[in-house]
Design a protein around this motif. Structure first.
Motif, PDB file in Angstrom:
ATOM      1  N   MET B 176      -9.042  -8.437  -4.353  1.00  0.00           N
ATOM      2  CA  MET B 176      -8.385  -7.357  -3.620  1.00  0.00           C
ATOM      3  C   MET B 176      -8.930  -7.419  -2.195  1.00  0.00           C
ATOM      4  SD  MET B 176      -8.663  -3.388  -4.549  1.00  0.00           S
ATOM      5  CE  MET B 176      -8.579  -3.551  -6.282  1.00  0.00           C
ATOM      6  N   VAL B 566      -2.403   1.554   1.370  1.00  0.00           N
ATOM      7  CA  VAL B 566      -1.913   0.278   0.856  1.00  0.00           C
ATOM      8  C   VAL B 566      -0.982  -0.330   1.897  1.00  0.00           C
ATOM      9  CG1 VAL B 566      -0.667  -0.819  -0.982  1.00  0.00           C
ATOM     10  CG2 VAL B 566      -2.057   1.156  -1.483  1.00  0.00           C
ATOM     11  N   HIS B 569       2.974  -4.902   0.313  1.00  0.00           N
ATOM     12  CA  HIS B 569       2.600  -5.482  -0.967  1.00  0.00           C
ATOM     13  C   HIS B 569       3.769  -6.265  -1.536  1.00  0.00           C
ATOM     14  CE1 HIS B 569       0.683  -6.021  -4.724  1.00  0.00           C
ATOM     15  NE2 HIS B 569       1.725  -5.525  -5.352  1.00  0.00           N
ATOM     16  N   LEU B 575      -3.549  -7.703  -3.487  1.00  0.00           N
ATOM     17  CA  LEU B 575      -3.359  -6.379  -2.929  1.00  0.00           C
ATOM     18  C   LEU B 575      -4.078  -6.271  -1.588  1.00  0.00           C
ATOM     19  CD1 LEU B 575      -2.240  -3.590  -3.684  1.00  0.00           C
ATOM     20  CD2 LEU B 575      -4.456  -3.051  -4.636  1.00  0.00           C
ATOM     21  N   LEU B 577      -5.395  -3.658   1.288  1.00  0.00           N
ATOM     22  CA  LEU B 577      -5.669  -2.249   1.561  1.00  0.00           C
ATOM     23  C   LEU B 577      -6.291  -2.126   2.932  1.00  0.00           C
ATOM     24  CD1 LEU B 577      -7.466  -1.365  -1.755  1.00  0.00           C
ATOM     25  CD2 LEU B 577      -5.251  -0.525  -1.110  1.00  0.00           C
TER      26      LEU B 577
END
Lengths: 188, 630
Positions: B176, B566, B569, B575, B577
Motif C-alpha cells: 500500500m 484515497v 484507484h 492502493l 493514499l
C-alpha cells in the motif's frame, strides 16, 4: 467498486449509504443526511422577524429591525458551519486504521483517525435515547494498561443515526477487514 | 538515462564486487531484522500477512530513478522512504553515507529498494539492472516501486529472499503506498507528544509507536537532508530540499542578532530585579503596601516573564520554545496596546478632563452614601429600627464620610500631576494600566471597605452571641475541649442574665443586619468591578497568541493526528493514499499552551461564600501574596 443504497434513520428521514470498495483492505462508507428543509428555515425566520417587528412597534427604534436581520444571518451561518452535518464518512484501511469524517453544510470537514493498534473491535450497541431504544455502531479502543479492558467507546454516525439494517451492512464489512488482523496465520 | 550512467554504474559495481559483501544485520541495526521463527507468539513483531505500507515523500514522485533510502519499521510492517539516491553512485560510498547518518541521528537508515521513473522508452535493461542491485544492498523485504511518466498509476512489488515458513503465503507481499509531504511532517509536532526521549545512547528510535514512528523518523533524519543532488558530493540525493528551500533574510538576521541583544537585555533585567529586591523595600509598611497593590504583582510577573524570554539558555524542547515565543508576543502586544491607550489619553487633554471629573465623582459618591445613611437612620423600606442603635451607627459612619471628603479635597491639587505620571506607566503595557486602574478604584472606595469591615464585625459578634445564648436557653453549652455541644446545668441567675441579653440581642438584630446587608452589597459591587478588570488582565497575560497565530497560518506545525485520502484507484494496481496532517483545534491549542498567570481564581465555592456571608465572616476575594499558585 461503488454502490448506493437508501435507508432510513431513527426518525424516519431518508439516508443514502454509498459504499466504495477500493481494495480488499480498504473500504469507505458514506452516509448522507437529509438536507436542511426550506419549511423549517422559513418558519424560524418568520418567527424572529415577527418578534422584532413587535418590539419595534413597542419602542419605535429601527435598530431593532436591523439587529433582527443581523441575528438571523449570523445564526444561519453559524448553524450551517457548526451544527448541520451533511455527510458522515467512515474509511477503514487494513493495518493502518479507521477514519471518521464529518462534512458540514458550509464545507467544513472534521476528521478523526484511530490507529489500528488501538482498535479492539467494532460492535453494534444499544442505547436509550430520549424515549427510544436505538442501535448505534461504535469502536472499542484497547486499554494500554489492561490487555483485556476497554478504555473508550467511540460512537459512529452520531448525527445521521441510521437504523439497524444499515448498521448491519457496515458492521459486516468492517468485520471482514478486522478479521485480517485478528487471524494472522491464516491467509485469505 | 542511457549508456553513460549505465557505464559508470557498471564501473561502480566493479569495485563493490571486490569489496566486502554486506550482510543485513551489519548494515541495519534495527531491533529485529530477521523474521521470527515458526510458532512465534501472536504478540511478536512481524505478522507475515500484514499489508506492507510504503510511506513515500511527494517531492520524490518526480525524481529520476535510483535507490530508495529510509527506515524499515518491522512492528507495523511499514517502510518510511526518506530520500532517493540517483545514478551514478558507488555502493561503498552510499553505505558510508548511511553509516554516518545512522551514527549522527540514531535512526536505522538503510537502502530499502529501487525506484524506477520510466520516461518515454521503456528500458528493459534498466529493469534487470535494478534487480541486480538487490544483490548488493540486500534488505528484507526488497521494495521495487515503478512509475510511468505521465501516468497516475504506480506498480509496487515487495519481495522476500527467505522462504517463509507457512507455504500458503507467497514470496510477495501486498503493498500500500502512502504519500506524505516531507517538509510538513518534518516541521510538525504531534500532540500529545508520543515519542519519549531515548534512555540509552545509541538506542534506535524504538519508543514511538504507530504513525508517530513516521514523524519521529523524518524529524530525526536531519543529517540525511544536508546533502542534495545538486551538491558536488559523491552521493546525489533527492528529498524535500530538492524542491528549493525558502528562507528569509530578516529571519536570519534576527537569529544572528538575537545573541548579543539577549545578553544585553539579561544584564538590564538582572539590574532591575536586583534593585527591586533591595533591602529597603522589605521594611514593614512598604512590604505590606506592595503586597496589596495588584500593580506590583503584575510588574513582578512581567519581569519574571521577560527574564525567562531573554535568558541566554536555549530552549530544551519545543514546548519551552513555544512558551518563550508566547510570552514575547504577549509582552509585545501588551506594550502596543498600552501605547495606543497612551496616545488616546494624551490627545485631547483627556487627562486634564479626567482629573477635573475625578473630584466631583468622589464627592458625588460620598453624597450618595450620606443620603443612604440618612435613609437607614429613618424608616428604611417601612421597617422600624431601634432608634438609639440606629443613631449611633449612622452618626459613626457619617463622621467617617466627612473625614474621607476632607482627605479627598486635600489631595485635589495634586490629582492631575499624579494622573499624568500614572498615565505614562501605560507605556509599560495595557495590563499595568488596568492594574493601576483597579488599584485606584480600590483606594477611592476605601471607605466602603472600612464600612463593610465594621458592619461585618458587629454582625459577626452579634451572631456568635446569639448562638451561644440560644444554647444557654436550651440548657446546653459549647465544649471547647471536645469541640461539641454538651448539656450543662446553669444557675438561676446565669439563666436570668442570659435570657435578658438574648432578648436584647434579638431585638437589635434587624438594625445590625440591615446595615451589614447594605454595606456588603456595596462592597460586592466594588469587588465585581475589580474582578472584571482582573479577568481582562488575566486574559491578556495568559492567552497564547503565538500558538494561535501558528495554528492560523501554519496549521501543519501543530498536529493532532493525521488524516488519509484515497487517491486514484484502479483494480489491479496498488492502493494509493495521501497522508495529511490533521491540525489541532483552537480550543486545544489554548488549553495546551496557556501561559501560567498570576491571576486570582476565587478559592471559595458559591456554597462556602454564602455561608461566610451569613455568619458575617470577612471575605477576601483576592489571593494574598503568601500563597502563590501556578
Amino acid at each position: 467498486m461503488e454502490d448506493e443504497q437508501s435507508f432510513s434513520d431513527i426518525c424516519g428521514g431518508r439516508l443514502a449509504l454509498q459504499r466504495r470498495y477500493y481494495s480488499p483492505s480498504c473500504r469507505e462508507f458514506c452516509l448522507s443526511c437529509p438536507r436542511i428543509s426550506l419549511r423549517s428555515l422559513t418558519a424560524v425566520t418568520c418567527t424572529v422577524w415577527l418578534a422584532a417587528y413587535g418590539l419595534f412597534t413597542l419602542c419605535e427604534n429601527s435598530m431593532v429591525l436591523s439587529a433582527a436581520i443581523f441575528i438571523t444571518l449570523l445564526g444561519l451561518l453559524g448553524y450551517l458551519h457548526f451544527v448541520k452535518i451533511d455527510q458522515e464518512t467512515l474509511l477503514i484501511i487494513d493495518s493502518l486504521g479507521i477514519q471518521m469524517t464529518s462534512s458540514y453544510a458550509s464545507g467544513k470537514e472534521s476528521t478523526t483517525f484511530i490507529e489500528m493498534g488501538k482498535v479492539k473491535d467494532v460492535v453494534i450497541n444499544e442505547a436509550i435515547y430520549m424515549q427510544k431504544v436505538i442501535y448505534y455502531l461504535c469502536i472499542l479502543l484497547k486499554d494500554p494498561v489492561e490487555p483485556h479492558g476497554i478504555s473508550q467507546v467511540v460512537p459512529l454516525f452520531q448525527s445521521a443515526k441510521p437504523r439497524l439494517d444499515c448498521l448491519i451492512e457496515v458492521y459486516k464489512s468492517c468485520q471482514e477487514i478486522l478479521a485480517h488482523q485478528k487471524a494472522p496465520s491464516t491467509s485469505l | 538515462m542511457g549508456l553513460v550512467s549505465r557505464g559508470t554504474a557498471a564501473a561502480g559495481l566493479g569495485p563493490a564486487r571486490a569489496a566486502v559483501r554486506p550482510s543485513p544485520p551489519d548494515a541495519v541495526p534495527n531491533l529485529i531484522s530477521t523474521p521470527p521463527p515458526e510458532g512465534a507468539a501472536p504478540g511478536s513483531s512481524r505478522i507475515p500477512s500484514m499489508v506492507l505500507k510504503a510511506f513515500f515523500p511527494t517531492c520524490c514522485a518526480s525524481a529520476d530513478s535510483g535507490l530508495l533510502v529510509g527506515r524499515w519499521v518491522p512492528e507495523q510492517s511499514s517502510a518510511v522512504v526518506l530520500a532517493v539516491v540517483h545514478f551514478p553512485f558507488i555502493p561503498i560510498q552510499v553505505k558510508e553515507l548511511l553509516a554516518q547518518v545512522q551514527q549522527a541521528s540514531r535512526v536505522g537508515v538503510a537502502v530499502l529498494g529501487t525506484w524506477c521513473h520510466r520516461r518515454q522508452e521503456p528500458e528493459e535493461s534498466l529493469g534487470h539492472f535494478l534487480e541486480g542491485l538487490g544483490a548488493i544492498f540486500s534488505h528484507e523485504p526488497w521494495l521495487q516501486l515503478c512509475r510511468e511518466r505521465g501516468s497516475k498509476f504506480w506498480s509496487c512489488k515487495a519481495t522476500r529472499q527467505q522462504v517463509p515458513t507457512c507455504p500458503a503465503t507467497s514470496g510477495e507481499d501486498q503493498v500500500m503506498l502512502v504519500f506524505y509531504d516531507q517538509r510538513k511532517v518534518l516541521l510538525s509536532q504531534l500532540h500529545p507528544p508520543a515519542a519519549l526521549p531515548d534512555r540509552q545512547a545509541g538506542d534506535a528510535t524504538a519508543s514511538a509507536v504507530g504513525l508517530a514512528a513516521v514523524f519521529d523518523t523524518v524529524a530525526r533524519s536531519e543529517a540525511l537532508f544536508r546533502s542534495d543532488r545538486f551538491d558536488e558530493g559523491p552521493v546525489r540525493l533527492s528529498h524535500w530540499q530538492s524542491e528549493g528551500v525558502e528562507a528569509s533574510i530578516l529571519v536570519e538576521l534576527a537569529k544572528w542578532a538575537a545573541g548579543p541583544i539577549c545578553l544585553l537585555l539579561t544584564c538590564l533585567l538582572s539590574l532591575v530585579s536586583a534593585a527591586s529586591a533591595c533591602r529597603m523595600f522589605k521594611l514593614w509598611p512598604l512590604s505590606f503596601v506592595w503586597s496589596k497593590l495588584s500593580t506590583c504583582e503584575q510588574l513582578r510577573h512581567r519581569l519574571e516573564q521577560l527574564t525567562l524570554v531573554f535568558s541566554t539558555q536555549k530552549a530544551k524542547n519545543p514546548t519551552q520554545l513555544m512558551r518563550k515565543a508566547n510570552m514575547l508576543v504577549s509582552v509585545l502586544l501588551d506594550v502596543a496596546l498600552g501605547l495606543v491607550l497612551l496616545s488616546w489619553l494624551h490627545r485631547k487633554d483627556r487627562i486634564g478632563q479626567l482629573a477635573d471629573a475625578l473630584i466631583p465623582v468622589a464627592d458625588h459618591v460620598a453624597e450618595e452614601l450620606q443620603h443612604l445613611l440618612q435613609w437607614l437612620m429613618g424608616a428604611p423600606a417601612g421597617l422600624k429600627m431601634n432608634r438609639a442603635l440606629d443613631q449611633v451607627l449612622g452618626r459613626f459612619f457619617l463622621y467617617h464620610i466627612h473625614l474621607w471628603i476632607g482627605y479627598i479635597h486635600l489631595m485635589s491639587p495634586f490629582i492631575e500631576c499624579i494622573l499624568w505620571h500614572v498615565g505614562l506607566s501605560a507605556c509599560l503595557g495595557l495590563t499595568v494600566a488596568l492594574s493601576i486602574l483597579s488599584d485606584i478604584i480600590a483606594l477611592l472606595t476605601f471607605h466602603i471597605y472600612c464600612f463593610y469591615v465594621y458592619g461585618a464585625r458587629l454582625y459577626c459578634l452579634k451572631i456568635y452571641g446569639l448562638s451561644s445564648l440560644w444554647r444557654l436557653f436550651r440548657g446546653k453549652k459549647w465544649n471547647v475541649l471536645r469541640q461539641r455541644v454538651d448539656s450543662c446545668s446553669y444557675d438561676l441567675d446565669q439563666l436570668f442574665i442570659g435570657t435578658l441579653l438574648f432578648t436584647i440581642l434579638v431585638f437589635l438584630l434587624p438594625t445590625t443586619a440591615l446595615y451589614y446587608l447594605v454595606f456588603t452589597l456595596l462592597r460586592l459591587l466594588v469587588v465585581t468591578v475589580q474582578g472584571l478588570i482582573h479577568l481582562l488582565v488575566d486574559l491578556v497575560n495568559s492567552l497564547p497568541l503565538y500558538s494561535l497565530g501558528l495554528r492560523l497560518c501554519r496549521p501543519y506545525r501543530l498536529a493532532a493526528g493525521v488524516k488519509f485520502r484515497v487517491l486514484e484507484h484502479e483494480a489491479g494496481s496498488p492502493l494509493l493514499l495521501l497522508m495529511q496532517i490533521n491540525p489541532l483545534s483552537y480550543s486545544r491549542v489554548v488549553h495546551t499552551y496557556r501561559l501560567p498567570s498570576c491571576g486570582c481564581h476565587p478559592k471559595h465555592s458559591w456554597g462556602s461564600l454564602c455561608r461566610k456571608l451569613f455568619f458575617g465572616e470577612l471575605i477576601y476575594p483576592w489571593r494574598q501574596r503568601g500563597d502563590k499558585q501556578d
